[in-house]
Structures are given as structure tokens and as C-alpha cells.
Motif scaffolding. Structure first.
Motif, PDB file in Angstrom:
ATOM      1  N   LYS A   1       0.812  -1.244   0.015  1.00 37.83           N
ATOM      2  CA  LYS A   1       0.071  -0.072  -0.166  1.00 37.83           C
ATOM      3  C   LYS A   1       0.870   1.314   0.118  1.00 37.83           C
ATOM      4  CE  LYS A   1      -4.008   2.122   0.474  1.00 37.83           C
ATOM      5  NZ  LYS A   1      -5.111   2.297  -0.546  1.00 37.83           N
ATOM      6  N   LYS A   2       0.611   2.418  -0.977  1.00 36.17           N
ATOM      7  CA  LYS A   2       1.349   3.437  -1.077  1.00 36.17           C
ATOM      8  C   LYS A   2       1.003   4.466   0.092  1.00 36.17           C
ATOM      9  CE  LYS A   2       2.056   3.328  -6.009  1.00 36.17           C
ATOM     10  NZ  LYS A   2       3.342   2.760  -5.648  1.00 36.17           N
ATOM     11  N   ALA A   3       1.849   5.147   0.557  1.00 40.74           N
ATOM     12  CA  ALA A   3       1.681   6.166   1.474  1.00 40.74           C
ATOM     13  C   ALA A   3       0.695   7.370   1.095  1.00 40.74           C
ATOM     14  CB  ALA A   3       3.058   6.715   2.273  1.00 40.74           C
ATOM     15  N   ASP A   4       0.290   8.071   1.946  1.00 40.81           N
ATOM     16  CA  ASP A   4      -0.677   8.977   1.526  1.00 40.81           C
ATOM     17  C   ASP A   4      -0.014  10.373   2.156  1.00 40.81           C
ATOM     18  OD1 ASP A   4      -2.760  10.732   1.092  1.00 40.81           O
ATOM     19  OD2 ASP A   4      -4.245   9.242   1.713  1.00 40.81           O
ATOM     20  N   ALA A   5       0.572  11.049   1.123  1.00 41.72           N
ATOM     21  CA  ALA A   5       1.171  12.325   1.701  1.00 41.72           C
ATOM     22  C   ALA A   5       0.063  13.504   1.992  1.00 41.72           C
ATOM     23  CB  ALA A   5       1.997  12.838   0.473  1.00 41.72           C
ATOM     24  N   ASP A   6      -1.157  13.320   1.839  1.00 45.27           N
ATOM     25  CA  ASP A   6      -2.153  14.259   1.964  1.00 45.27           C
ATOM     26  C   ASP A   6      -2.481  14.130   3.551  1.00 45.27           C
ATOM     27  OD1 ASP A   6      -2.192  15.481  -0.522  1.00 45.27           O
ATOM     28  OD2 ASP A   6      -3.596  14.081  -1.158  1.00 45.27           O
TER      29      ASP A   6
ATOM     30  N   GLU B   1       5.063   5.615   5.860  1.00 46.28           N
ATOM     31  CA  GLU B   1       6.015   4.445   5.087  1.00 46.28           C
ATOM     32  C   GLU B   1       5.141   3.268   4.333  1.00 46.28           C
ATOM     33  OE1 GLU B   1       8.686   0.730   6.971  1.00 46.28           O
ATOM     34  OE2 GLU B   1       8.189   2.451   8.137  1.00 46.28           O
ATOM     35  N   GLU B   2       5.393   3.382   3.166  1.00 46.29           N
ATOM     36  CA  GLU B   2       4.853   2.532   2.174  1.00 46.29           C
ATOM     37  C   GLU B   2       4.840   1.011   2.589  1.00 46.29           C
ATOM     38  OE1 GLU B   2       5.342   0.847  -2.294  1.00 46.29           O
ATOM     39  OE2 GLU B   2       5.880   2.950  -2.028  1.00 46.29           O
ATOM     40  N   GLY B   3       3.822   0.229   2.537  1.00 46.07           N
ATOM     41  CA  GLY B   3       3.550  -1.124   2.810  1.00 46.07           C
ATOM     42  C   GLY B   3       3.678  -1.551   4.282  1.00 46.07           C
ATOM     43  N   LYS B   4       3.685  -0.270   5.192  1.00 44.11           N
ATOM     44  CA  LYS B   4       3.609  -0.597   6.512  1.00 44.11           C
ATOM     45  C   LYS B   4       2.189  -0.595   7.205  1.00 44.11           C
ATOM     46  CE  LYS B   4       5.619   0.532  11.089  1.00 44.11           C
ATOM     47  NZ  LYS B   4       6.615   1.428  11.738  1.00 44.11           N
ATOM     48  N   ALA B   5       1.733  -1.465   8.076  1.00 45.20           N
ATOM     49  CA  ALA B   5       0.364  -1.329   8.599  1.00 45.20           C
ATOM     50  C   ALA B   5       0.296  -1.794  10.072  1.00 45.20           C
ATOM     51  CB  ALA B   5      -0.510  -2.488   7.870  1.00 45.20           C
ATOM     52  N   TYR B   6      -0.734  -1.331  10.797  1.00 45.06           N
ATOM     53  CA  TYR B   6      -0.830  -1.445  12.178  1.00 45.06           C
ATOM     54  C   TYR B   6      -2.248  -2.180  12.353  1.00 45.06           C
ATOM     55  CZ  TYR B   6       2.180   2.469  12.164  1.00 45.06           C
ATOM     56  OH  TYR B   6       3.289   3.224  11.759  1.00 45.06           O
TER      57      TYR B   6
ATOM     58  N   SER C   1       3.097  -4.388  11.228  1.00 46.37           N
ATOM     59  CA  SER C   1       3.783  -5.260  10.006  1.00 46.37           C
ATOM     60  C   SER C   1       4.425  -4.355   8.822  1.00 46.37           C
ATOM     61  CB  SER C   1       2.804  -6.391   9.594  1.00 46.37           C
ATOM     62  OG  SER C   1       3.117  -7.043   8.478  1.00 46.37           O
ATOM     63  N   THR C   2       5.340  -4.712   8.385  1.00 48.27           N
ATOM     64  CA  THR C   2       5.875  -4.227   7.026  1.00 48.27           C
ATOM     65  C   THR C   2       5.728  -5.169   5.978  1.00 48.27           C
ATOM     66  OG1 THR C   2       8.121  -4.939   7.535  1.00 48.27           O
ATOM     67  CG2 THR C   2       7.494  -2.471   8.257  1.00 48.27           C
ATOM     68  N   ASP C   3       5.203  -6.405   6.323  1.00 46.84           N
ATOM     69  CA  ASP C   3       4.937  -7.529   5.164  1.00 46.84           C
ATOM     70  C   ASP C   3       3.654  -8.159   5.491  1.00 46.84           C
ATOM     71  OD1 ASP C   3       4.950  -9.252   3.164  1.00 46.84           O
ATOM     72  OD2 ASP C   3       6.748 -10.493   4.489  1.00 46.84           O
ATOM     73  N   VAL C   4       2.739  -7.299   5.306  1.00 45.65           N
ATOM     74  CA  VAL C   4       1.135  -7.741   5.600  1.00 45.65           C
ATOM     75  C   VAL C   4       0.895  -9.169   4.859  1.00 45.65           C
ATOM     76  CG1 VAL C   4       0.358  -5.746   6.485  1.00 45.65           C
ATOM     77  CG2 VAL C   4       0.161  -6.373   3.892  1.00 45.65           C
ATOM     78  N   THR C   5       1.348  -9.222   3.552  1.00 44.94           N
ATOM     79  CA  THR C   5       1.124 -10.678   2.955  1.00 44.94           C
ATOM     80  C   THR C   5       1.713 -11.753   3.741  1.00 44.94           C
ATOM     81  OG1 THR C   5       1.746  -9.505   0.867  1.00 44.94           O
ATOM     82  CG2 THR C   5       1.694 -11.736   0.850  1.00 44.94           C
ATOM     83  N   SER C   6       2.707 -11.701   4.594  1.00 48.36           N
ATOM     84  CA  SER C   6       3.109 -12.805   5.304  1.00 48.36           C
ATOM     85  C   SER C   6       2.140 -12.963   6.433  1.00 48.36           C
ATOM     86  CB  SER C   6       4.520 -12.536   5.842  1.00 48.36           C
ATOM     87  OG  SER C   6       4.347 -11.399   6.913  1.00 48.36           O
ATOM     88  N   GLY C   7       1.395 -12.273   6.775  1.00 50.60           N
ATOM     89  CA  GLY C   7       0.421 -12.375   8.093  1.00 50.60           C
ATOM     90  C   GLY C   7       1.235 -12.168   9.350  1.00 50.60           C
ATOM     91  N   GLU C   8       2.388 -11.732   9.229  1.00 46.60           N
ATOM     92  CA  GLU C   8       3.218 -11.745  10.260  1.00 46.60           C
ATOM     93  C   GLU C   8       3.059 -10.225  11.188  1.00 46.60           C
ATOM     94  OE1 GLU C   8       5.868 -13.419  13.448  1.00 46.60           O
ATOM     95  OE2 GLU C   8       4.723 -14.388  11.737  1.00 46.60           O
ATOM     96  N   PHE C   9       2.350 -10.147  12.127  1.00 41.44           N
ATOM     97  CA  PHE C   9       2.300  -8.792  12.973  1.00 41.44           C
ATOM     98  C   PHE C   9       3.023  -9.079  14.234  1.00 41.44           C
ATOM     99  CE2 PHE C   9      -0.970  -8.340   9.726  1.00 41.44           C
ATOM    100  CZ  PHE C   9      -1.185  -6.936   9.563  1.00 41.44           C
ATOM    101  N   ALA C  10       4.028  -8.013  14.517  1.00 44.13           N
ATOM    102  CA  ALA C  10       4.499  -8.094  15.899  1.00 44.13           C
ATOM    103  C   ALA C  10       3.921  -7.042  16.858  1.00 44.13           C
ATOM    104  CB  ALA C  10       5.926  -7.454  15.570  1.00 44.13           C
ATOM    105  N   ARG C  11       4.177  -7.429  18.104  1.00 43.45           N
ATOM    106  CA  ARG C  11       3.478  -6.617  19.062  1.00 43.45           C
ATOM    107  C   ARG C  11       4.155  -5.427  19.467  1.00 43.45           C
ATOM    108  NH1 ARG C  11      -0.039  -8.338  23.601  1.00 43.45           N
ATOM    109  NH2 ARG C  11      -0.334  -6.620  24.882  1.00 43.45           N
TER     110      ARG C  11
END
Length: 319
Positions: free
Chosen positions: A11-16, A259-264, A281-291
Motif C-alpha cells: 500500500k502506497k503512503a498518503d502524503a495528504d 511508510e509504504e507497505g507498513k500497517a498497524y 507489520s511491514t509485510d502484511v502478505t506474510s500475516g506476521e504482525f509484531a506486538r
């Protein structure tokens, strides 16, 4: 079932956008509260409006849980909706709440995020449903409508008081709407038959690619799945997991503005010591989310997040 392709979810970042609006309820007060964070510290939400509720329901049970904020799309651009569960658990119990609970969802709308009007309680299920819990919505570009989803449990049509055994477990349902007033015929989206499923939330990437999160009664942590071919495509479980998330439900994910590709991912602890915790996570495709251990969000309960512009951030800060 095919695995999602690596790199599909960037996912691209949103500068607005300069920050985030958190929408939630509290353990002590089942009303709608707001908090804000900025791009420098997305998870450091701070209460606004003097710590007072922004919305307190006047209809139904006069209590709301699972508050979700939805940004308007298409002809609705510039409009926002808040929807939520009609449930005052203090006036009932969990057994009755799934048998004779509300079959409607709360709705408010706004054009500036500050002034909210037109409170309504819209019935979305027929009389065989025992409840409607945790409504949320995602835009379905293929239908050019909002797909609104929730959890329900059903009883036989000849059991109007719902005193007998239910005919389903908790299942995830959906219906389409263009205005959060009139809804199409509800249908079942996920039915695990032998286990309950609740608290569905989506993380859209584009018109075809989605993550979905939900709670399965057979697991102790939120489930993560990925589809590369739409909301009704083939969903696959990635190899990763939401780490250290036992006893958490109410998952809600959102993208980083910078940050492109980063999700919470926010999840709500149930039982003792309730409240929201965060993962990233910076790799949501992996399904790996760190606390995440840097923020304390336990003052918030199952809610949602909206990225905001500078103008919106300033207006909300003035509440």
C-alpha cells in the motif's frame, strides 16, 4: 488453496494525511469517543474533546460498542459515517444478548468529522436473528456500494422468543448499501458451523486485493487471511500470525500514512484487564504482525481509525 503472492500488498503512503483519528468506546461508558495521533507517532493516540464522549446514543439500548468510522466513496466522497453495535451489557447478560439482542446498527453521519447528525438505528436482520454485533463496512468497487458486515446468530422461525437451541453458531453476515439507510437482503459471508465467527474487518489494498481479520471460536488469536481476487475470491491463510495475541478480539487494521507497505493492527483484550493493544507489520502478505510495546491504548475499546488531513486534524484538535 493458493498462497497470496509475495509483494502483492504494498500500500502506497498518503502524503495528504498528517495523522489519525481513533474512534472507540470505553469500559466505563458505552458512548463514542475520539482520540488523535500524528504521523510521527501513529500509535500514540491522545483523547480529545476534553475526554468527554463525542456521541451518546439516544435510541435503542442507548449504548454503543464496536464503533467504526467509514469514509465516503464515489458520490459519497466528503461524507463520513460512524456505525456500531446497539448493546448495553449492563442491562442484560451475554446469554440473553445473543438471543434477544438488537437487530439494528447505529448510524451517524458528518461532512467535517466534528459535527455529527442524523442518528438512526437501522434494522438489518429479520426476527429469526438473535443479535447484530460489530458492524463495519468496506467499499466494493465491483458493486459500487458499501458492503456492510456483522455477526449474527439465528433461531427457528417457529421459536419467536428464541428459547430453543439456535439453528446456527455466530456467523458473519453482509448486505449492500449506498446510503446506510436502505440495505439489500442480508446473506451469510462466513459460517464455520462448528465454531463461532465474529469481529470481521478488512484492510483494502486495491479493488482486487484485501486482507481480512476475524475471530474464530476455535482459536485464541485473531485470524488473518488474504485474497488477491476480491471480497468473494479465494482466501488463503499466510504463514505468519498475530504474535502474543491470545484473548484478543475486535481486530482493526490501518495503513501508515508515511511508510509504504507498513500497517498497524489494533485488537481489544477481553476478560480481565480489557483494552486495546497494537501490532505492526511491514509485510502484511506474510500475516506476521509484531506486538508494539511503545504505546498504552488500554483506555480504548474495540474501535477504528481514519487517516486525516491537516485541516481535519486542526478542527478535531479544537474539540
Amino acid at each position: 488453496m493458493p498462497r497470496p503472492s509475495t509483494g502483492a500488498l504494498r500500500k502506497k503512503a498518503d502524503a495528504d494525511k498528517v495523522g489519525y483519528l481513533g474512534v472507540y468506546w470505553t469500559t466505563d461508558d458505552e458512548s463514542v469517543y475520539f482520540s488523535l495521533s500524528d504521523n510521527d507517532a501513529p500509535l500514540d493516540f491522545e483523547t480529545i474533546n476534553g475526554g468527554k464522549p463525542v456521541l451518546s446514543p439516544t435510541l435503542g439500548s442507548k449504548a454503543i460498542r464496536d464503533a467504526s468510522i467509514i469514509a465516503g466513496v464515489g458520490d459519497d466522497a466528503g461524507k463520513y459515517y460512524i456505525i456500531g453495535t446497539d448493546l448495553d451489557i449492563g442491562s442484560t447478560n451475554w446469554g440473553d444478548a445473543v438471543r434477544t439482542g438488537s437487530r439494528g446498527i447505529f448510524v451517524w453521519e458528518s461532512t467535517d468529522l466534528v459535527n455529527w447528525t442524523d442518528e438512526r438505528l437501522v434494522t438489518v436482520e429479520d426476527e429469526t436473528a438473535g443479535m447484530v454485533w460489530a458492524p463495519d463496512a468496506v467499499w466494493d468497487a465491483s458493486q459500487e456500494q458499501y458492503l456492510v458486515h456483522w455477526a449474527s446468530q439465528f433461531y427457528a422461525s417457529d421459536d419467536p422468543d428464541h428459547t430453543g437451541d439456535p439453528t446456527t453458531t455466530h456467523v458473519l453476515r453482509y448486505a449492500y448499501t449506498s446510503d446506510f439507510r436502505t440495505f439489500g437482503e442480508p446473506k451469510t459471508y462466513i459460517d464455520h458451523q462448528t465454531s463461532t465467527v465474529i469481529d470481521l474487518a478488512f484492510l483494502p489494498v486495491d479493488d482486487d486485493t484485501f486482507l481480512r481479520f476475524y475471530v474464530d471460536g476455535n482459536t485464541t488469536s485473531p485470524v488473518v487471511e488474504v485474497s488477491n481476487d476480491g471480497l468473494f475470491g479465494d482466501w488463503a491463510a499466510p504463514t505468519g500470525s498475530v504474535r502474543d495475541s491470545a484473548s484478543y478480539e475486535g481486530p482493526y487494521a490501518f495503513w501508515d500514512n508515511v511508510e509504504e507497505g507498513k500497517a498497524y493492527l489494533l485488537c481489544d483484550r477481553v476478560g480481565s484487564s480489557p483494552g486495546i493493544a497494537a501490532w505492526e507489520s511491514t509485510d502484511v502478505t506474510s500475516g506476521e504482525f509484531a506486538r508494539d510495546s511503545s504505546s498504552d491504548l488500554t483506555f480504548m475499546r474495540h474501535g477504528s481509525v481514519l487517516p486525516v488531513t491537516q485541516e481535519q486534524y486542526d478542527a478535531l484538535s479544537g474539540l
